[in-house]
Design a protein around this motif. Structure first.
Motif, PDB file in Angstrom:
ATOM      1  N   GLN A  39      56.896  33.805  12.032  1.00  0.00           N
ATOM      2  CA  GLN A  39      57.382  32.487  11.639  1.00  0.00           C
ATOM      3  C   GLN A  39      56.566  32.002  10.452  1.00  0.00           C
ATOM      4  N   LEU A  40      57.260  31.630   9.379  1.00  0.00           N
ATOM      5  CA  LEU A  40      56.616  31.053   8.206  1.00  0.00           C
ATOM      6  C   LEU A  40      56.584  29.539   8.356  1.00  0.00           C
ATOM      7  N   PHE A  41      55.393  28.951   8.182  1.00  0.00           N
ATOM      8  CA  PHE A  41      55.204  27.509   8.203  1.00  0.00           C
ATOM      9  C   PHE A  41      54.724  27.041   6.834  1.00  0.00           C
ATOM     10  N   MET A  42      54.881  25.751   6.567  1.00  0.00           N
ATOM     11  CA  MET A  42      54.392  25.182   5.325  1.00  0.00           C
ATOM     12  C   MET A  42      53.729  23.838   5.599  1.00  0.00           C
ATOM     13  N   PHE A  79      51.360  31.669   8.854  1.00  0.00           N
ATOM     14  CA  PHE A  79      52.229  32.527   9.636  1.00  0.00           C
ATOM     15  C   PHE A  79      51.734  32.620  11.071  1.00  0.00           C
ATOM     16  N   LEU A  80      52.659  32.669  12.016  1.00  0.00           N
ATOM     17  CA  LEU A  80      52.376  33.018  13.398  1.00  0.00           C
ATOM     18  C   LEU A  80      53.295  34.162  13.799  1.00  0.00           C
ATOM     19  N   GLU A  81      52.796  35.058  14.640  1.00  0.00           N
ATOM     20  CA  GLU A  81      53.622  36.142  15.145  1.00  0.00           C
ATOM     21  C   GLU A  81      54.423  35.646  16.341  1.00  0.00           C
ATOM     22  N   ILE A  82      55.643  36.146  16.489  1.00  0.00           N
ATOM     23  CA  ILE A  82      56.517  35.770  17.603  1.00  0.00           C
ATOM     24  C   ILE A  82      56.652  36.959  18.543  1.00  0.00           C
ATOM     25  N   LYS A  83      56.288  36.764  19.797  1.00  0.00           N
ATOM     26  CA  LYS A  83      56.442  37.796  20.819  1.00  0.00           C
ATOM     27  C   LYS A  83      56.936  37.139  22.106  1.00  0.00           C
ATOM     28  N   LEU A 127      48.472  39.940   8.334  1.00  0.00           N
ATOM     29  CA  LEU A 127      48.593  38.715   7.553  1.00  0.00           C
ATOM     30  C   LEU A 127      48.390  38.980   6.064  1.00  0.00           C
ATOM     31  N   ILE A 128      47.433  39.830   5.742  1.00  0.00           N
ATOM     32  CA  ILE A 128      47.158  40.139   4.340  1.00  0.00           C
ATOM     33  C   ILE A 128      48.337  40.872   3.712  1.00  0.00           C
ATOM     34  N   GLU A 129      48.941  41.788   4.447  1.00  0.00           N
ATOM     35  CA  GLU A 129      50.108  42.499   3.907  1.00  0.00           C
ATOM     36  C   GLU A 129      51.253  41.520   3.639  1.00  0.00           C
ATOM     37  N   ILE A 130      51.473  40.588   4.548  1.00  0.00           N
ATOM     38  CA  ILE A 130      52.537  39.604   4.344  1.00  0.00           C
ATOM     39  C   ILE A 130      52.249  38.767   3.104  1.00  0.00           C
ATOM     40  N   ASN A 131      50.973  38.395   2.928  1.00  0.00           N
ATOM     41  CA  ASN A 131      50.624  37.590   1.759  1.00  0.00           C
ATOM     42  C   ASN A 131      50.846  38.337   0.462  1.00  0.00           C
ATOM     43  N   TYR A 132      50.647  39.653   0.488  1.00  0.00           N
ATOM     44  CA  TYR A 132      50.952  40.453  -0.695  1.00  0.00           C
ATOM     45  C   TYR A 132      52.435  40.355  -1.035  1.00  0.00           C
ATOM     46  N   LEU A 133      53.258  40.351  -0.005  1.00  0.00           N
ATOM     47  CA  LEU A 133      54.705  40.368  -0.225  1.00  0.00           C
ATOM     48  C   LEU A 133      55.270  39.016  -0.613  1.00  0.00           C
ATOM     49  N   PHE A 134      54.652  37.948  -0.109  1.00  0.00           N
ATOM     50  CA  PHE A 134      55.242  36.637  -0.297  1.00  0.00           C
ATOM     51  C   PHE A 134      54.803  36.017  -1.611  1.00  0.00           C
ATOM     52  N   ASN A 135      55.520  36.381  -2.666  1.00  0.00           N
ATOM     53  CA  ASN A 135      55.395  35.655  -3.932  1.00  0.00           C
ATOM     54  C   ASN A 135      56.286  34.427  -3.781  1.00  0.00           C
ATOM     55  N   TYR A 136      55.893  33.544  -2.870  1.00  0.00           N
ATOM     56  CA  TYR A 136      56.788  32.469  -2.415  1.00  0.00           C
ATOM     57  C   TYR A 136      56.436  31.145  -3.066  1.00  0.00           C
ATOM     58  N   SER A 137      57.449  30.431  -3.485  1.00  0.00           N
ATOM     59  CA  SER A 137      57.249  29.135  -4.134  1.00  0.00           C
ATOM     60  C   SER A 137      56.721  28.136  -3.120  1.00  0.00           C
ATOM     61  N   ARG A 138      55.562  27.533  -3.390  1.00  0.00           N
ATOM     62  CA  ARG A 138      54.920  26.635  -2.450  1.00  0.00           C
ATOM     63  C   ARG A 138      54.796  25.248  -3.051  1.00  0.00           C
ATOM     64  N   HIS A 139      54.691  24.257  -2.182  1.00  0.00           N
ATOM     65  CA  HIS A 139      54.671  22.890  -2.676  1.00  0.00           C
ATOM     66  C   HIS A 139      54.040  21.957  -1.662  1.00  0.00           C
ATOM     67  N   LYS A 186      44.712  30.651  12.156  1.00  0.00           N
ATOM     68  CA  LYS A 186      43.710  31.643  12.510  1.00  0.00           C
ATOM     69  C   LYS A 186      44.352  33.023  12.532  1.00  0.00           C
ATOM     70  N   ALA A 187      43.529  34.050  12.658  1.00  0.00           N
ATOM     71  CA  ALA A 187      44.019  35.417  12.744  1.00  0.00           C
ATOM     72  C   ALA A 187      43.044  36.249  13.573  1.00  0.00           C
ATOM     73  N   ILE A 188      43.505  37.390  14.055  1.00  0.00           N
ATOM     74  CA  ILE A 188      42.675  38.287  14.852  1.00  0.00           C
ATOM     75  C   ILE A 188      42.023  39.310  13.936  1.00  0.00           C
ATOM     76  N   ARG A 189      40.699  39.355  13.930  1.00  0.00           N
ATOM     77  CA  ARG A 189      39.969  40.337  13.139  1.00  0.00           C
ATOM     78  C   ARG A 189      38.997  41.087  14.057  1.00  0.00           C
ATOM     79  N   TYR A 190      39.217  42.395  14.183  1.00  0.00           N
ATOM     80  CA  TYR A 190      38.370  43.208  15.062  1.00  0.00           C
ATOM     81  C   TYR A 190      38.334  42.628  16.473  1.00  0.00           C
ATOM     82  N   GLY A 191      39.475  42.117  16.950  1.00  0.00           N
ATOM     83  CA  GLY A 191      39.561  41.603  18.297  1.00  0.00           C
ATOM     84  C   GLY A 191      39.049  40.192  18.480  1.00  0.00           C
ATOM     85  N   VAL A 192      38.549  39.568  17.415  1.00  0.00           N
ATOM     86  CA  VAL A 192      37.981  38.224  17.485  1.00  0.00           C
ATOM     87  C   VAL A 192      38.882  37.261  16.725  1.00  0.00           C
TER      88      VAL A 192
END
Length: 501
Positions: free
Chosen positions: A18-21, A29-33, A45-57, A74-80
């Motif tokens: 889910q993309l939020f602004m 972004f949050l993952e949906i499960k 999250l980093i891969e998505i950010n590479y892809l999203f050349n998204y217009s922000r405001h 927040k995000a999960i890094r090395y289980g934390v």
């Protein structure tokens, strides 16, 4: 806690997101499960950010139709579970599973994702280490609250993008003319500032012709095409200011290319033409048909309109000038594409509908048919003016800003590589388009059956060209039908026997 607005849902690498602004110009972004929201893995999250050349405001919308949420990005890094910051995203050392060379048209889109609250909509809680994503009532949305509902900050009740003029060069909005001394840049989004940046405005067709005759980088066929384009546009949309085109014509180059050369310049094997603003060059495929009856006419006119509305140049005093329809860091990119496409079909004059940016163009056929807005407004004013005109017609306050964002987001998802869009989050957009269509096409003296017969016209407009798309758009037309029936029923129209229903 941060204030968030839901924008779009999509799939990437077999996962749903889910993309939020936010109101602070950030995306999150949050993952949906299993119907719940979870914080994503940082590497994803980093891969998505590479892809999203998204217009922000920035977003401080006070319209009560919009649903908001709040959470700490927040995000999960090395289980934390870690809180996101710009330095974390840039310095974490994570690498995407592809390289930037795989995505040559996309820049590194790292964002500080401090990024939307919710009105009566509830969402299930998904958590790692008991971190919650909570829904709150819209009547609390004038304040930012933490998870205990303590007020931690005030939300400005105005829209930065639509802030009123703050100097004499602006037309109506503060963003019409912005001079940033610390980076030596000037941003112009309205023709009211042309005299300031060009030293002239409202150029004549004779001036355009003179500039064309002086340019040795444009062959005679394209000189004739450009001159006729300006004459036709001015006839159809009188009052259009072509000062930006006149400025660009002093250095504009039109390069006729082979297929291989075009592919190198456009990073596409199917492009027939492309305008590169940074080079002030229009690349066109050799053998393109410039006759008005051809689909190539639309493509060349489309790229020429980009050239007529946008420019980047450095002034003699060293200041870099950016002229555009929208702020590059704000929404509007696909709005411009759709508007230009529809205007070019009008310019062609054959009564055809758009096969390019098809769904977005369909939206704007409906919108432009209703509101007081045409090609001169596009050429002279920013996307802000369009937003105002939509709100004025629909008797809304700042809601069109949200709708324009949804149109942009839906297009961005469709045209972003590696992303599979889902369309259920765009119901607000579909309902808005339906209401605008009804307001413009259904009258109180119609019978109920006459009004309901208009629904087929709406569907025909929305789904135009769907059956010929290589990658069809899958819309739930029930959303349009339910909103249409709800609106018609609220009008209490009579049936053929004169009884209201």
């Amino acid at each position: 806690m941060n204030k968030f607005r839901k924008i779009a849902r999509f799939k990437y690498n077999s996962k749903r997101y889910q993309l939020f602004m936010s109101e602070s110009n950030k995306i999150a972004f949050l993952e949906i499960k299993d119907g719940k929201f979870y914080y994503p893995e940082l590497s994803d999250l980093i891969e998505i950010n590479y892809l999203f050349n998204y217009s922000r405001h920035s977003q401080n919308i006070k319209n009560d139709k919009i649903k908001y949420f709040h959470f700490v990005p927040k995000a999960i890094r090395y289980g934390v579970l870690v809180t996101l910051t710009s330095s974390l995203l840039v310095g974490c050392g994570q690498k995407p599973s592809f390289t930037l060379e795989d995505l040559p048209s996309y820049k590194n889109a790292y964002t500080d994702t401090n990024s939307v609250y919710s009105d009566s909509e509830t969402i299930e809680e998904g958590s790692y280490e008991s971190e919650k994503v909570d829904a709150i009532s819209n009547n609390q949305s004038s304040n930012i609250t933490d998870s205990q509902n303590n007020i931690v900050g005030e939300v400005d009740n105005y829209l930065d993008l639509l802030a009123t003029a703050d100097d004499g060069i602006d037309f109506k909005y503060a963003s019409d003319y912005e001079e940033l001394e610390y980076v030596n840049r000037i941003y112009v989004r309205d023709s009211n500032a042309y005299e300031e940046v060009y030293g002239y405005s409202n150029v004549t067709i004779e001036q355009i012709e003179s500039a064309l005759n002086s340019n040795t980088k444009i062959n005679n066929d394209y000189k004739q095409f450009i001159l006729q384009y300006v004459r036709d546009w001015n006839r159809l949309y009188p009052g259009s200011d072509f000062s930006t085109l006149y400025h660009n014509l002093s250095t504009l180059e039109i390069k006729v290319c082979t297929k291989d050369e075009m592919a190198r310049h456009t990073l596409s094997t199917t492009s027939l033409a492309c305008y590169k603003k940074s080079e002030n060059t229009i690349y066109v495929l050799d053998g393109i048909d410039l006759s008005r009856e051809s689909s190539d006419y639309i493509i060349v006119a489309h790229e020429l309109t980009h050239c007529a509305r946008n420019t980047i140049f450095e002034r003699e005093d060293g200041k870099k000038i950016f002229v555009s329809f929208f702020d590059d860091m704000n929404m509007g990119m696909y709005i411009e594409e759709a508007l230009i496409t529809d205007f070019c079909y009008e310019l062609q004059g054959l009564g055809n509908k758009s096969n390019f940016y098809t769904l977005q163009s369909s939206y704007f056929r409906i919108i432009l048919d209703a509101i007081d807005y045409n090609g001169a407004d596009f050429m002279n004013h920013s996307v802000n003016y369009l937003i105002d005109k939509m709100d004025e017609y629909m008797e809304d306050e700042q809601y069109a800003y949200h709708i324009i964002t949804l149109i942009d987001a839906e297009a961005a998802l469709r045209y972003t590589p590696y992303i599979e869009p889902e369309f259920e989050d765009f119901n607000e957009l579909y309902q808005y388009i339906t209401r605008m269509f009804i307001k413009n096409n259904v009258t109180s003296d119609m019978t109920y059956d006459e009004a309901m017969s208009k629904y087929d016209e709406l569907v025909e407009e929305i789904t135009y060209y769907f059956d010929q798309m290589k990658n069809p758009i899958e819309l739930d037309l029930n959303v349009f039908k339910e909103e249409f029936e709800r609106e018609i029923n609220s009008m209490e129209l009579s049936n053929e026997n004169g009884l209201s229903r």
